[in-house]
Design a protein around this motif. Structure first.
Motif, short mmCIF file in Angstrom:
data_model
loop_
_atom_site.label_atom_id
_atom_site.label_comp_id
_atom_site.label_asym_id
_atom_site.label_seq_id
_atom_site.Cartn_x
_atom_site.Cartn_y
_atom_site.Cartn_z
N VAL A 183 0.84 -1.20 0.00
CA VAL A 183 0.00 0.00 0.00
C VAL A 183 0.88 1.25 0.00
N LEU A 184 1.91 1.26 0.84
CA LEU A 184 2.81 2.41 0.90
C LEU A 184 3.53 2.64 -0.43
N VAL A 204 4.04 6.25 -5.23
CA VAL A 204 3.90 6.56 -6.65
C VAL A 204 2.73 7.53 -6.88
N ALA A 205 1.63 7.33 -6.16
CA ALA A 205 0.46 8.19 -6.32
C ALA A 205 0.77 9.63 -5.93
N TYR A 206 1.64 9.81 -4.97
CA TYR A 206 2.02 11.16 -4.53
C TYR A 206 2.58 11.95 -5.72
N ASP A 207 3.43 11.32 -6.50
CA ASP A 207 4.00 11.99 -7.67
C ASP A 207 2.98 12.12 -8.79
N ASP A 208 2.21 11.07 -9.02
CA ASP A 208 1.24 11.08 -10.11
C ASP A 208 0.13 12.11 -9.89
N SER A 229 3.25 17.34 2.46
CA SER A 229 4.51 16.58 2.35
C SER A 229 4.22 15.12 2.05
N ARG A 230 5.23 14.46 1.49
CA ARG A 230 5.07 13.03 1.16
C ARG A 230 4.79 12.22 2.42
N SER A 277 1.24 8.89 5.70
CA SER A 277 0.68 8.56 7.01
C SER A 277 -0.83 8.80 7.07
N ASP A 278 -1.32 9.79 6.33
CA ASP A 278 -2.76 10.06 6.32
C ASP A 278 -3.54 8.99 5.56
#
Length: 161
Positions: free
Chosen positions: A97-98, A103-107, A116-117, A122-123
């Motif tokens: 999941v992490l 990857v989703a953070y960048d996408d 922040s990443r 963590s959220d």
């Protein structure tokens, strides 16, 4: 030519003791296998393959290396060994999941919104809706883990005198 037994030795004087189980040493080996299994799981997942088989390999490998490192089959260390295996498998599930969240953070360009990443990860790592979307994969993970644990423990119990 067969060697004749020494008539002066008393073979009955020294009973054969079972090997001493070194629980700590075995658990260290099992933890190492579990951590390696987590990394392997994420790598296979990122390559686009179904990674659930790694939970079987993790369980089997942890039992195998525990036995080798401890010098005996787990007796006193069976419960902690099972805890290490289950913990490693749960950790592998969250690592998947992490890795997807990473990857989703960048996408999604979430960083441009001022998040922040680490906050994003963590959220969302315990987000129930997100975890439900992994239901089938996590179910297969649990199934293969159960098979790995069951077959390994069954093999150990059958090998006991």
């Amino acid at each position: 030519v067969e060697a004749l037994p020494d008539p002066h030795s008393d073979a009955r004087s020294e009973p054969v003791l079972p090997p001493r189980e070194r629980v700590g040493r075995g658990l260290v080996a099992a933890v190492a296998v579990s951590l390696l299994g987590v990394v392997l799981t994420v790598v296979i997942w990122r390559l686009g393959f179904i990674a659930s088989i790694t939970s079987f390999v993790m369980a089997f490998g942890a039992v195998f290396l525990y036995t080798r490192a401890a010098g005996a089959s787990p007796r006193r260390g069976l419960a902690p060994l099972l805890a290490v295996i289950i913990g490693g498998i749960v950790l592998a599930c969250f690592a998947i999941v992490l890795s997807d969240l990473w990857v989703a953070y960048d996408d999604l360009a979430v960083g441009q919104l001022g998040i922040s990443r680490s906050s994003f990860l963590s959220d969302n790592v315990l987000n129930a809706d997100l975890l439900r979307s992994y239901g089938k994969d996590l179910g297969m993970f649990a199934l293969f883990a159960a098979l790995g644990i069951f077959s390994s423990v069954k093999r150990l119990l059958n090998a006991r005198p």
